[in-house]
Scaffold this active site. Sequence first.
Site, mmCIF file in Angstrom:
data_model
loop_
_atom_site.group_PDB
_atom_site.id
_atom_site.type_symbol
_atom_site.label_atom_id
_atom_site.label_comp_id
_atom_site.label_asym_id
_atom_site.label_seq_id
_atom_site.Cartn_x
_atom_site.Cartn_y
_atom_site.Cartn_z
ATOM 1 N N ARG A 180 30.427 28.762 94.386
ATOM 2 C CA ARG A 180 30.366 29.908 95.289
ATOM 3 C C ARG A 180 28.921 30.064 95.766
ATOM 4 N NH1 ARG A 180 29.497 35.941 93.963
ATOM 5 N NH2 ARG A 180 29.809 36.847 96.015
ATOM 6 N N ASN A 183 32.884 41.141 90.322
ATOM 7 C CA ASN A 183 31.643 40.851 89.592
ATOM 8 C C ASN A 183 31.514 41.878 88.481
ATOM 9 O OD1 ASN A 183 31.230 38.973 91.586
ATOM 10 N ND2 ASN A 183 29.470 40.002 92.513
ATOM 11 N N GLU A 225 29.695 42.678 97.007
ATOM 12 C CA GLU A 225 29.278 43.973 96.468
ATOM 13 C C GLU A 225 28.785 44.947 97.537
ATOM 14 O OE1 GLU A 225 26.449 43.448 93.308
ATOM 15 O OE2 GLU A 225 27.803 42.254 92.083
ATOM 16 N N HIS A 233 25.831 38.084 101.590
ATOM 17 C CA HIS A 233 25.273 38.443 100.280
ATOM 18 C C HIS A 233 23.921 39.102 100.568
ATOM 19 C CE1 HIS A 233 25.629 37.378 95.783
ATOM 20 N NE2 HIS A 233 24.573 38.176 95.877
ATOM 21 N N GLU A 281 31.349 36.680 89.700
ATOM 22 C CA GLU A 281 30.044 36.663 89.033
ATOM 23 C C GLU A 281 30.177 37.284 87.647
ATOM 24 O OE1 GLU A 281 26.673 38.515 90.973
ATOM 25 O OE2 GLU A 281 27.302 37.735 92.923
ATOM 26 N N TYR A 332 29.112 42.900 84.975
ATOM 27 C CA TYR A 332 27.965 42.672 84.093
ATOM 28 C C TYR A 332 27.921 43.652 82.917
ATOM 29 C CZ TYR A 332 26.189 39.445 87.590
ATOM 30 O OH TYR A 332 26.063 38.386 88.439
HETATM 31 C C1 FCB Z 1 24.746 40.939 91.338
HETATM 32 C C2 FCB Z 1 24.368 40.186 92.590
HETATM 33 C C3 FCB Z 1 23.725 38.850 92.321
HETATM 34 C C4 FCB Z 1 22.779 38.903 91.154
HETATM 35 C C5 FCB Z 1 23.454 39.532 89.961
HETATM 36 C C6 FCB Z 1 22.592 39.575 88.728
HETATM 37 O O1 FCB Z 1 24.824 42.298 91.609
HETATM 38 O O2 FCB Z 1 25.489 39.999 93.398
HETATM 39 O O3 FCB Z 1 23.096 38.416 93.497
HETATM 40 O O4 FCB Z 1 21.634 39.577 91.509
HETATM 41 O O5 FCB Z 1 23.851 40.837 90.268
#
Ligand code: FCB
Length: 466
Positions: free
Chosen positions: A93, A311, A182, A137, A369, A313
């Site tokens: 990607r 995505n 995002e 992006h 992600e 985290y």
């Molecule tokens: C996300 C972004 C990516 C990167 C990660 C850590 O929010 O899409 O570009 O910065 O965080």
Amino acid sequence: MSIDPQPADSGLPLPTLNIPGLPADFVWGVATSAYQIEGAVDADGRTPSIWDTFSRTPGAIANGDHGNTACDHYHRMPDDVRLIADLGLDAYRFSLSWPRVQPGGRGPANGKGLDFYDRLVDELLARGITPWATLYHWDLPQALEDAGGWPERDTAHRFADYAELAAGRLGDRVQHWITLNEPFCSAILGYHVGCHAPGRQDFRAAIRAVHHLHLGHGLAVRRIRSVVPTPAQVGITFNPAQVYPASTEPADLDATRHADGMGARIYLDPVLRGEYPQDVVEDLARLGASLPVEAGDLDTIAQPLDFLGINYYFSDVVAAGDGPGRPVTVPRPDRPVTAMPWEIHPQGMTDLLTRISRDYPGIPLYITENGAAFDDSVHAADADGSIQDIDRTAYLADHLTAVGRAREAGADVRGFFAWSLMDNFEWAYGYDKRFGIVHVDYETQRRTPKQSALWLRDAAGATRSR
Ligand code: FCB
């Protein structure tokens, strides 16, 4: 995390390669984005994006870093594709730089800019890697920001034109398209918080941007489908907030509802249901903002999609702050953190995926992600400079396990893209934060796969051969 006593380069115990719940045809990939890796910001007709401008703003980026050279991927692309191939991954990607493809964000395509992506796609296909192209992006052409940026409706139409140019050139070979990455970050971090480009701090403008990003998405989906000859797979990538209330007090529950509305449903609902959530519209009115919806917009926005990119985290625990509509995040000191420092909470990923598949049924999900920044130390004893990033490896393993659990609970998650292929320009954090599964020495541009990359290769292989 379960540990297998398998042979490892480092001698350290590595997470199991056998992630329960993932099928043999699960898509294993890595992700990057244009501004974070390409460099070559003046090459072949590219014009500045808002990130070039923002990077020159004193104090905006750690160490005054910028993307002028980044990973020099623009000149090293074939070698970088070889890295992905050597890891045996299925998919890559990447994002297209809008000001490279269409300088200034208007008018005809820049042939030389598109040539770069043309070559990238051919390299990928020649090595059996499926290209997944993200159109946006975060690198809006600066000229469009000068004309008002995403708070202006016209930007949505400009985005649709650009999408058609890109898909028209690459759509004979690229079958996976992601319109936006995002939109929360583009709109809220860019126009309200101001920690991302273009660095504005105007809540009303940010909410206008939210709607115009959605509109741009819907218009772009139509245009992509109109020019891609084979049936294109088109989707969008969100980073929906995964929030939990700090207590069962009504004020904390309401703060959580608000955070969920502003961090997740304001994006998911229009795109997947064709409506903005009523409670969010009311919250916005209380905050003095409104979504600039015109007749027909929601039909345009709610185009049928082939997949949803997620995505993930971290998650948040939320409590009532000082006044309605101002929730605060409550730190959880019991949770380990990455170098960001973001709390590590794989269960949040399982919860998010099961919730999305329950509330928005029928759409295949891909993790577009997931990954972690850690302060990697180059293994002193190793002449090859290898990096034993057991913390990142464990993070990836635990989150893949969380995906497997979500699948077992019924979520239709079909693939996982690790963020990121290589260390890169981490936006406002500059080069300080390393998310790569491949280490980049920015002095020499030497790439060295970390332990996490080798583990991902082996875990993908183990899953395929089930
Ligand atoms: C996300 C972004 C990516 C990167 C990660 C850590 O929010 O899409 O570009 O910065 O965080």
